[in-house]
Motif scaffolding. Structure first.
Motif, PDB file in Angstrom:
ATOM      1  N   ARG A  41       0.840  -1.208   0.000  1.00 32.83           N
ATOM      2  CA  ARG A  41       0.000   0.000   0.000  1.00 32.83           C
ATOM      3  C   ARG A  41       0.870   1.251   0.000  1.00 32.83           C
ATOM      4  O   ARG A  41       1.999   1.245   0.493  1.00 32.83           O
ATOM      5  N   ALA A  42       0.323   2.336  -0.538  1.00 31.67           N
ATOM      6  CA  ALA A  42       1.043   3.613  -0.514  1.00 31.67           C
ATOM      7  C   ALA A  42       1.214   4.065   0.935  1.00 31.67           C
ATOM      8  O   ALA A  42       0.230   4.183   1.661  1.00 31.67           O
ATOM      9  N   THR A 102      11.955   8.376   5.315  1.00 33.70           N
ATOM     10  CA  THR A 102      11.144   8.171   4.110  1.00 33.70           C
ATOM     11  C   THR A 102      11.786   7.154   3.188  1.00 33.70           C
ATOM     12  O   THR A 102      11.109   6.269   2.640  1.00 33.70           O
ATOM     13  N   GLU A 103      13.073   7.239   2.999  1.00 29.89           N
ATOM     14  CA  GLU A 103      13.773   6.263   2.156  1.00 29.89           C
ATOM     15  C   GLU A 103      13.684   4.863   2.765  1.00 29.89           C
ATOM     16  O   GLU A 103      13.502   3.877   2.041  1.00 29.89           O
ATOM     17  N   ALA A 104      13.798   4.772   4.099  1.00 32.24           N
ATOM     18  CA  ALA A 104      13.714   3.473   4.765  1.00 32.24           C
ATOM     19  C   ALA A 104      12.315   2.881   4.620  1.00 32.24           C
ATOM     20  O   ALA A 104      12.157   1.676   4.383  1.00 32.24           O
ATOM     21  N   ALA A 110       6.642  -2.567  -0.584  1.00 31.31           N
ATOM     22  CA  ALA A 110       6.573  -3.039  -1.964  1.00 31.31           C
ATOM     23  C   ALA A 110       5.912  -2.007  -2.872  1.00 31.31           C
ATOM     24  O   ALA A 110       5.621  -2.289  -4.027  1.00 31.31           O
ATOM     25  N   PHE A 111       5.680  -0.806  -2.359  1.00 31.64           N
ATOM     26  CA  PHE A 111       5.073   0.270  -3.145  1.00 31.64           C
ATOM     27  C   PHE A 111       6.184   1.112  -3.760  1.00 31.64           C
ATOM     28  O   PHE A 111       7.062   1.606  -3.056  1.00 31.64           O
ATOM     29  N   ALA A 112       6.158   1.264  -5.081  1.00 33.71           N
ATOM     30  CA  ALA A 112       7.285   1.887  -5.777  1.00 33.71           C
ATOM     31  C   ALA A 112       7.257   3.411  -5.740  1.00 33.71           C
ATOM     32  O   ALA A 112       8.281   4.059  -5.938  1.00 33.71           O
ATOM     33  N   GLY A 113       6.099   4.009  -5.485  1.00 30.75           N
ATOM     34  CA  GLY A 113       5.981   5.457  -5.551  1.00 30.75           C
ATOM     35  C   GLY A 113       6.390   6.144  -4.268  1.00 30.75           C
ATOM     36  O   GLY A 113       6.820   5.517  -3.296  1.00 30.75           O
ATOM     37  N   ALA A 114       6.249   7.471  -4.250  1.00 34.97           N
ATOM     38  CA  ALA A 114       6.589   8.263  -3.065  1.00 34.97           C
ATOM     39  C   ALA A 114       5.450   8.211  -2.048  1.00 34.97           C
ATOM     40  O   ALA A 114       4.283   8.094  -2.412  1.00 34.97           O
ATOM     41  N   PRO A 115       5.775   8.321  -0.762  1.00 28.44           N
ATOM     42  CA  PRO A 115       4.736   8.350   0.269  1.00 28.44           C
ATOM     43  C   PRO A 115       3.983   9.677   0.288  1.00 28.44           C
ATOM     44  O   PRO A 115       4.462  10.705  -0.187  1.00 28.44           O
ATOM     45  N   PRO A 135      11.848  16.572  -3.659  1.00 30.08           N
ATOM     46  CA  PRO A 135      10.425  16.518  -4.011  1.00 30.08           C
ATOM     47  C   PRO A 135       9.981  15.151  -4.512  1.00 30.08           C
ATOM     48  O   PRO A 135       8.787  14.827  -4.449  1.00 30.08           O
ATOM     49  N   ASP A 136      10.922  14.340  -5.000  1.00 31.31           N
ATOM     50  CA  ASP A 136      10.571  13.012  -5.489  1.00 31.31           C
ATOM     51  C   ASP A 136      10.139  12.073  -4.370  1.00 31.31           C
ATOM     52  O   ASP A 136       9.570  11.005  -4.643  1.00 31.31           O
ATOM     53  N   LEU A 137      10.366  12.457  -3.103  1.00 30.27           N
ATOM     54  CA  LEU A 137       9.966  11.626  -1.973  1.00 30.27           C
ATOM     55  C   LEU A 137       8.614  12.033  -1.398  1.00 30.27           C
ATOM     56  O   LEU A 137       8.211  11.526  -0.351  1.00 30.27           O
ATOM     57  N   VAL A 138       7.909  12.940  -2.066  1.00 26.71           N
ATOM     58  CA  VAL A 138       6.629  13.453  -1.555  1.00 26.71           C
ATOM     59  C   VAL A 138       5.572  13.316  -2.644  1.00 26.71           C
ATOM     60  O   VAL A 138       5.623  13.993  -3.663  1.00 26.71           O
ATOM     61  N   ARG A 139       4.593  12.451  -2.416  1.00 23.51           N
ATOM     62  CA  ARG A 139       3.493  12.276  -3.367  1.00 23.51           C
ATOM     63  C   ARG A 139       2.412  13.334  -3.171  1.00 23.51           C
ATOM     64  O   ARG A 139       1.812  13.820  -4.127  1.00 23.51           O
TER      65      ARG A 139
END
Length: 309
Positions: A41-42, A102-104, A110-115, A135-139
């Motif tokens: 899940r995201a 966030t990286e951890a 198993a979710f590939a996108g940003a949180p 910014p790539d770590l923030v959906r």
């Protein structure tokens, strides 16, 4: 990335190691079933305010934990995280700790996108500093009862010539005294008088739950006073409003109706300067709105999450 794992009641406590060697704690709130069921899940990462205790999030956890990978972490000097080994409690350092968490979280799932990130009070400026850097770590972001800059940034008093410099000097001078004040702070925060006093000065709304907030007050009294004071000093230096016009992710801003700690004008800057930001004003709430109107706030966040592309 170096990490450590500890089993605590109801959750698996994990750690990332900050640049200065400080261990920063995070864990996933479990819903019905074990943690593994939600790994695809995201993730939604919760970032506290200064000295905020975990019970502030209980309504959101109740609303989302069975369907969402809900992650909570603690600042250095807070909760299960270590006090800073380097003595560094700068907002940018907290943002770096959040980056590592966030990286951890992403690496562990198993979710590939940003949180998605949900931030309260001081956490708002910490999250914006993360967005500035990665910014790539923030959906998407939910910003609750906190401004981009230091508290009272919009107040006329702090705009007077020399006012901010005098405040900085006062906080710097008091920093050496703060650790010696720990016994006094513990007595004050354990007092039954602090809750009605907070109501009287307008810091707490009429609907504020006494038991929940007295738990918070007692927790503040047990904190390392140097960590608390240095975090507060850093917060008074915060300045992330220059990030706002460049935000390119969905944002929901949630503001209390009457808050003496996070001024409406400070939060209105978020609404005006973040392109497309959604806005929610919660009636009859103060700074402890996550407890005062937790079910209302949680439902609005749930709707926001469901609407994300």
């Amino acid at each position: 990335m170096v990490s450590f794992v500890t089993i605590m009641q109801g959750a698996t406590l994990r750690y990332v190691v900050a640049g200065d060697g400080t261990r920063i704690a995070w864990h996933t709130h479990r819903g019905a079933g074990d943690e593994e069921r939600l790994l695809d899940r995201a993730p939604v990462i919760l970032t506290n305010g200064l000295s905020t205790t975990e019970n502030f999030w209980r309504h959101l956890v109740s609303e989302l934990a069975t369907t969402t990978r809900l992650v909570h972490w603690s600042y250095r000097g807070h909760g299960q995280s270590e006090t800073a080994r380097s003595g560094d409690y700068a907002i940018q350092t907290h943002a770096d700790d959040l980056l590592r968490v966030t990286e951890a979280v992403r690496d562990h799932g198993a979710f590939a996108g940003a949180p998605v990130h949900v931030a309260f009070s001081m956490g708002v400026t910490v999250l914006l500093e993360l967005y500035r850097r990665r910014p790539d770590l923030v959906r998407a972001m939910v910003l609750i009862a906190g401004g981009a800059d230091h508290p009272y940034a919009s107040s006329l008093a702090l705009r007077l010539p020399g006012a901010r410099a005098a405040l900085r000097q006062g906080l710097r001078t008091a920093a050496s005294v703060a650790p010696r004040m720990a016994p006094v702070v513990r007595r004050i925060t354990a007092s039954r008088a602090i809750f009605p006093l907070g109501r009287a000065v307008g810091a707490l709304a009429p609907e504020a739950p006494r038991e929940e907030l007295e738990h918070f007050f007692r927790a503040v009294g047990t904190m390392d006073m140097r960590a608390y004071w240095e975090c507060m000093r850093s917060l008074m230096e915060a300045r992330a409003s220059d990030v706002l016009p460049g935000v390119r992710v969905p944002v929901l801003v949630i503001a209390p109706e009457r808050d003496v700690m996070a001024l409406r004008a400070d939060l209105d800057v978020l609404r005006r300067q973040i392109p497309g930001a959604e806005w929610m004003l919660v009636p009859r709430t103060g700074h402890a709105m996550l407890l005062e109107a937790g079910s209302v706030v949680s439902e609005r966040i749930r709707v926001f999450l469901r609407g994300l592309p």
